[in-house]
Enzyme design. Structure first.
Site, short mmCIF file in Angstrom:
data_model
loop_
_atom_site.label_atom_id
_atom_site.label_comp_id
_atom_site.label_asym_id
_atom_site.label_seq_id
_atom_site.Cartn_x
_atom_site.Cartn_y
_atom_site.Cartn_z
N SER A 1 0.86 -1.19 0.00
CA SER A 1 0.00 0.00 0.00
C SER A 1 0.90 1.24 0.00
O SER A 1 2.04 1.19 0.48
CB SER A 1 -0.85 -0.01 1.27
OG SER A 1 -1.42 1.26 1.51
N TYR A 26 -0.60 -0.86 10.74
CA TYR A 26 -0.91 -1.25 9.34
C TYR A 26 0.15 -0.69 8.40
O TYR A 26 0.69 -1.39 7.55
CB TYR A 26 -2.30 -0.72 8.96
CG TYR A 26 -2.65 -0.91 7.49
CD1 TYR A 26 -3.04 -2.16 7.00
CD2 TYR A 26 -2.59 0.16 6.59
CE1 TYR A 26 -3.36 -2.33 5.66
CE2 TYR A 26 -2.93 0.00 5.25
CZ TYR A 26 -3.30 -1.25 4.79
OH TYR A 26 -3.62 -1.43 3.46
N1 LIG Z 1 -8.88 -0.72 0.04
C1 LIG Z 1 -7.84 0.08 0.06
O1 LIG Z 1 -7.99 1.33 0.08
C2 LIG Z 1 -6.44 -0.49 -0.01
C3 LIG Z 1 -5.38 0.40 -0.26
C4 LIG Z 1 -4.09 -0.11 -0.35
C5 LIG Z 1 -3.87 -1.46 -0.17
N2 LIG Z 1 -4.91 -2.30 0.09
C6 LIG Z 1 -4.61 -3.73 0.28
O2 LIG Z 1 -5.33 -4.50 -0.64
C7 LIG Z 1 -5.51 -5.81 -0.12
C8 LIG Z 1 -6.96 -6.24 -0.34
O3 LIG Z 1 -7.80 -5.41 0.45
P1 LIG Z 1 -9.23 -4.94 -0.05
O4 LIG Z 1 -9.20 -3.47 -0.10
O5 LIG Z 1 -9.66 -5.71 -1.23
O6 LIG Z 1 -10.09 -5.31 1.24
P2 LIG Z 1 -11.31 -6.30 1.45
O7 LIG Z 1 -12.37 -6.11 0.42
O8 LIG Z 1 -11.69 -6.15 2.89
O9 LIG Z 1 -10.66 -7.74 1.20
C9 LIG Z 1 -9.79 -8.34 2.11
C10 LIG Z 1 -9.70 -9.81 1.77
O10 LIG Z 1 -8.82 -10.42 2.73
C11 LIG Z 1 -9.48 -11.55 3.29
N3 LIG Z 1 -9.10 -11.78 4.67
C12 LIG Z 1 -9.27 -10.94 5.72
N4 LIG Z 1 -8.88 -11.55 6.85
C13 LIG Z 1 -8.44 -12.78 6.49
C14 LIG Z 1 -7.92 -13.89 7.21
N5 LIG Z 1 -7.75 -13.85 8.55
N6 LIG Z 1 -7.60 -15.00 6.52
C15 LIG Z 1 -7.78 -15.07 5.18
N7 LIG Z 1 -8.25 -14.06 4.44
C16 LIG Z 1 -8.59 -12.93 5.10
C17 LIG Z 1 -10.96 -11.21 3.18
O11 LIG Z 1 -11.74 -12.40 3.14
P3 LIG Z 1 -12.54 -13.06 4.37
O12 LIG Z 1 -13.08 -11.96 5.21
O13 LIG Z 1 -13.58 -13.88 3.68
O14 LIG Z 1 -11.52 -13.90 5.08
C18 LIG Z 1 -11.03 -10.51 1.85
O15 LIG Z 1 -11.15 -11.45 0.81
C19 LIG Z 1 -5.09 -5.75 1.35
O16 LIG Z 1 -3.80 -6.29 1.49
C20 LIG Z 1 -5.06 -4.25 1.64
O17 LIG Z 1 -4.15 -3.92 2.65
C21 LIG Z 1 -6.19 -1.85 0.16
#
Ligand SMILES: NC(=O)c1ccc[n+]([C@@H]2O[C@H](COP(=O)([O-])OP(=O)(O)OC[C@H]3O[C@@H](n4cnc5c(N)ncnc54)[C@H](OP(=O)(O)O)[C@@H]3O)[C@@H](O)[C@H]2O)c1
Length: 275
Positions: free
Chosen positions: A147, A160
């Site tokens: 990120s 984080y």
């Molecule tokens: N959204 C943003 O603004 C942003 C910005 C920069 C980077 N990111 C990064 O992008 C990545 C994806 O995030 P997202 O934005 O797509 O968020 P999201 O929609 O909340 O997705 C997170 C995913 O991680 C899984 N997860 C969470 N806890 C878990 C666990 N204990 N074991 C296995 N899987 C788990 C969730 O599935 P379950 O709940 O079904 O387990 C879900 O599929 C992350 O690494 C995040 O840090 C996001």
């Protein structure tokens, strides 16, 4: 480095595929690249629904693995199930969570779960999958989802921000270690993405899903897959993100962190309903 990756009929693992960026990466890989997928997350029904969708629409094979990757035994089991009778060609380590608030006020169990998922599981999965990629001699690749918070410190997401900074240094070191062995490690560094992650902590109340700094998940997913395919070293998707990073780099880090901290303080107040 070997030629660009070709995903058609190859097995690709995507963690965190039940929502957000991971789900869109899986969709793009299946529909536009014809990749077979191993998709992992905790919510089994979401994974099964996605598997049905992609098997029908894209005619690819999809294996689901329900796993809580903050748990060591589930991480080991994911590797065993993913490689059982299969040669995995690419590994997308996307699963991640955040903790939002003053660090001292956050519950330790939430922080600990985040460290286990964002850092420990990622490092362990790399330790397990890289030997597999080397043994199977496919010139495969790994994508680590970090990120911008890993480049510029984000107050109120202190731990984080630390986990994402860890991934950037980890990924870049691995790229150098593995390049002679034809295995690429790409570190993907997005800014805001319109996903559930923003809603979980009320961050979307302040930043909004329509904010120009917040990228649609499908657009971000395409750029993630392209970065992996082209075996990029580190990739920041989107002109606005690259411009804001450039600006942040021009300022002393303490000053850029002050500006970001002020914005996140407002976001925290809004999330708590007193903004
Ligand atoms: N959204 C943003 O603004 C942003 C910005 C920069 C980077 N990111 C990064 O992008 C990545 C994806 O995030 P997202 O934005 O797509 O968020 P999201 O929609 O909340 O997705 C997170 C995913 O991680 C899984 N997860 C969470 N806890 C878990 C666990 N204990 N074991 C296995 N899987 C788990 C969730 O599935 P379950 O709940 O079904 O387990 C879900 O599929 C992350 O690494 C995040 O840090 C996001």
């Amino acid at each position: 480095m070997p030629s660009p990756m070709e995903f058609r009929s190859r097995w690709v693992l995507v963690t965190g595929a039940s929502s957000g960026l991971g789900r869109e990466i899986a969709r793009h890989l299946a529909r536009d690249h014809g990749a077979n997928l191993i998709i992992a997350a905790r919510r089994r029904s979401r994974l099964e629904e996605l598997a049905r969708e992609l098997e029908q629409e894209a005619k690819v094979q999809v294996v689901t693995v329900q796993a809580d990757l903050s748990r060591e035994d589930d991480v080991e089991r994911l590797f065993r199930e993913a490689t059982d009778g299969r040669e995995v060609y690419a590994v997308i380590l996307n699963a991640g969570i955040t903790c939002f608030g003053e660090h001292h006020a956050l519950a330790w169990e939430d922080i600990s779960r985040m460290l286990s998922l964002n850092v420990t599981s990622t490092v362990r999965l790399v330790s397990l999958f890289v030997p597999h990629l080397l043994e199977t001699r496919q010139s495969g690749g790994v994508l680590l989802v970090s990120s911008l918070a890993g480049v510029v410190p984000v107050p109120y997401q202190a731990a984080y921000s630390g986990t994402k900074g860890f991934l950037i240094n980890f990924g870049r070191c691995l790229w150098h270690e593995l390049r002679a062995d034809d295995v690429s490690v790409t570190t993907f560094v997005p800014g805001g993405i319109s996903t559930e992650l923003l809603d979980i902590h009320g961050l979307s109340k302040h930043f909004g899903h329509k904010n120009p700094m917040v990228m649609p998940a499908d657009a971000c997913a395409r750029l993630a897959v392209r970065a992996l395919q082209r075996r990029r070293y580190m990739y920041v998707p989107g002109l606005l993100n690259r411009a804001s990073l450039l600006l942040a780099d021009l300022l002393p880090r303490r000053l850029s962190t002050t500006v970001i901290g002020a914005e996140y303080r407002k976001a925290l107040a809004t999330a708590r309903g007193d903004g």
